[in-house]
Design an enzyme around this catalytic site. Sequence first.
Site, short mmCIF file in Angstrom:
data_model
loop_
_atom_site.label_atom_id
_atom_site.label_comp_id
_atom_site.label_asym_id
_atom_site.label_seq_id
_atom_site.Cartn_x
_atom_site.Cartn_y
_atom_site.Cartn_z
CG ASP A 159 20.36 -7.90 8.66
OD1 ASP A 159 20.87 -6.84 9.04
OD2 ASP A 159 19.15 -8.01 8.39
CG HIS A 187 16.56 -5.38 9.51
ND1 HIS A 187 17.81 -5.70 9.05
CD2 HIS A 187 16.30 -4.12 9.04
CE1 HIS A 187 18.28 -4.69 8.34
NE2 HIS A 187 17.40 -3.71 8.32
P1 NAD Z 1 13.73 6.80 0.51
O1 NAD Z 1 13.33 7.90 1.42
O2 NAD Z 1 14.80 7.03 -0.49
O3 NAD Z 1 12.46 6.31 -0.30
C1 NAD Z 1 11.26 6.00 0.33
C2 NAD Z 1 10.16 6.32 -0.66
O4 NAD Z 1 8.94 5.85 -0.10
C3 NAD Z 1 9.99 7.82 -0.92
O5 NAD Z 1 10.02 8.06 -2.31
C4 NAD Z 1 8.62 8.13 -0.32
O6 NAD Z 1 7.91 9.14 -1.03
C5 NAD Z 1 7.95 6.78 -0.42
N1 NAD Z 1 6.83 6.59 0.49
C6 NAD Z 1 6.68 7.06 1.76
N2 NAD Z 1 5.48 6.70 2.25
C7 NAD Z 1 4.88 5.96 1.29
C8 NAD Z 1 3.63 5.32 1.20
N3 NAD Z 1 2.74 5.38 2.20
N4 NAD Z 1 3.33 4.67 0.06
C9 NAD Z 1 4.20 4.61 -0.95
N5 NAD Z 1 5.41 5.22 -0.94
C10 NAD Z 1 5.72 5.89 0.17
O7 NAD Z 1 14.04 5.53 1.43
P2 NAD Z 1 14.83 4.20 1.02
O8 NAD Z 1 16.28 4.41 1.24
O9 NAD Z 1 14.35 3.72 -0.31
O10 NAD Z 1 14.34 3.22 2.20
C11 NAD Z 1 13.01 2.80 2.29
C12 NAD Z 1 12.78 2.00 3.56
O11 NAD Z 1 13.54 0.78 3.51
C13 NAD Z 1 13.20 2.71 4.85
O12 NAD Z 1 12.26 2.46 5.87
C14 NAD Z 1 14.53 2.05 5.18
O13 NAD Z 1 14.86 2.14 6.54
C15 NAD Z 1 14.23 0.62 4.77
N6 NAD Z 1 15.38 -0.26 4.56
C16 NAD Z 1 15.28 -1.54 5.01
C17 NAD Z 1 16.32 -2.43 4.81
C18 NAD Z 1 16.24 -3.85 5.30
O14 NAD Z 1 17.26 -4.54 5.26
N7 NAD Z 1 15.12 -4.37 5.74
C19 NAD Z 1 17.48 -2.00 4.14
C20 NAD Z 1 17.54 -0.68 3.70
C21 NAD Z 1 16.47 0.19 3.92
C1 LMR Z 2 20.14 -1.37 6.76
O1 LMR Z 2 20.28 -2.36 7.46
O2 LMR Z 2 21.06 -0.91 6.06
C2 LMR Z 2 18.79 -0.71 6.69
O3 LMR Z 2 17.89 -1.28 7.59
C3 LMR Z 2 18.86 0.78 6.84
C4 LMR Z 2 19.19 1.19 8.25
O4 LMR Z 2 18.46 2.01 8.80
O5 LMR Z 2 20.18 0.70 8.80
#
Ligand code: NAD
Ligand code: LMR
Length: 327
Positions: A159, A187
């Site tokens: 952000d 967030h």
């Molecule tokens: P994705 O679905 O591509 O990958 C997630 C992976 O986590 C999958 O491979 C899944 O098998 C694995 N997984 C699920 N449960 C698990 C566990 N208990 N232990 C280990 N691995 C596990 O998702 P992504 O796009 O990589 O996003 C992951 C997370 O990050 C989501 O919750 C998303 O919302 C979050 N995210 C946060 C931010 C932020 O700014 N804070 C930004 C982007 C995404």
């Molecule tokens: C983001 O800010 O891009 C991530 O937290 C993914 C989402 O769910 O928006």
Amino acid sequence: MTSPKVVAITGGAGQIGYSILPRIAAGEVFGPDTPVILKLLEIPVALEALEGVGMELEDCAFPLLKEIVCTDDPEVAFKDCDLIYLIGSKPRGPGMERNDLIRENGPIFTGQGAAIDKVAKKTVKTLVVGNPCNTNCLIAMNHAPSIPDENFSAMTQLDHNRAIAQLAVRAGTHFNEVKNPIIWGNHSNTQFPDWTHASIQGEPAAAKIGDEAWFKEVFIPTVQERGKAIIQARGKSSALSAANAAIDHAHYLFNGTPEGTWTSMAVKSDGSYGVPEGLICSFPVTCKGDGSWEIVQGLEFSEFGREKFDISIQELEKEREAVKDLL
Ligand code: NAD
Ligand code: LMR
């Protein structure tokens, strides 16, 4: 060369995992003189895909990459770690808010927090990315009582970077010329992206842009809803920019924030700025480079800003209430 740093990444076979792993292996967190050992955690059904990611990492022949461990056992993944990225969890889809994931993702962080408590170094730094990241961080931290609470943080760096980008584009300048926006709160789409202490080319951002309505009506909602806009455009949540922010966050922890600047991180509140103690809330922080952070003190809010921040604090309190059985 210094001794290797051990870094665990959960969700190693996911989207963010795929973007972040080569960057850590290339030395972007700990620098060009520090080898790394990567420990990748996945759920059993994704282990084969994880092995494929491991093969690709091997095929990069990174000079700093000493070892790759692929596992579905959190205690194997977190053993002796210096840095843990808790990414593995479900992302939201179209039409969802991040905290719709709370009951599905929250439980992941109880067991992982306990495993960190049991096997990681007591100095380990844990960065929570999986959403809703503030409250998931709270859960993990509560399950790791032997690790200092200050060693846990959740990611609002994305952000923060989005705020820098929006200000730079609006001012017609380069990202490098923008300093010190702040993300206050959660967030989520209640966060308060604050421009009032930011500078552009050394001048206050408010004066440089000179359009208060733009800040209130365009800048704030654009940063708040950028994650949703990316999901709408890509059909998947942000990954490249999320991985980049996760590199930045850890880089600041281990290398420090540049003189005269701060970044935004969600950390445990000590009561600063009236945020109830114990909530994981995004604040402006400075880092010395030894893994610690300090909340920047003494910044003032307008009435408008204070109202916005309070809405986000209330949401964090509601999220904490919604997972109280997991704490
Ligand atoms: P994705 O679905 O591509 O990958 C997630 C992976 O986590 C999958 O491979 C899944 O098998 C694995 N997984 C699920 N449960 C698990 C566990 N208990 N232990 C280990 N691995 C596990 O998702 P992504 O796009 O990589 O996003 C992951 C997370 O990050 C989501 O919750 C998303 O919302 C979050 N995210 C946060 C931010 C932020 O700014 N804070 C930004 C982007 C995404
Ligand atoms: C983001 O800010 O891009 C991530 O937290 C993914 C989402 O769910 O928006």
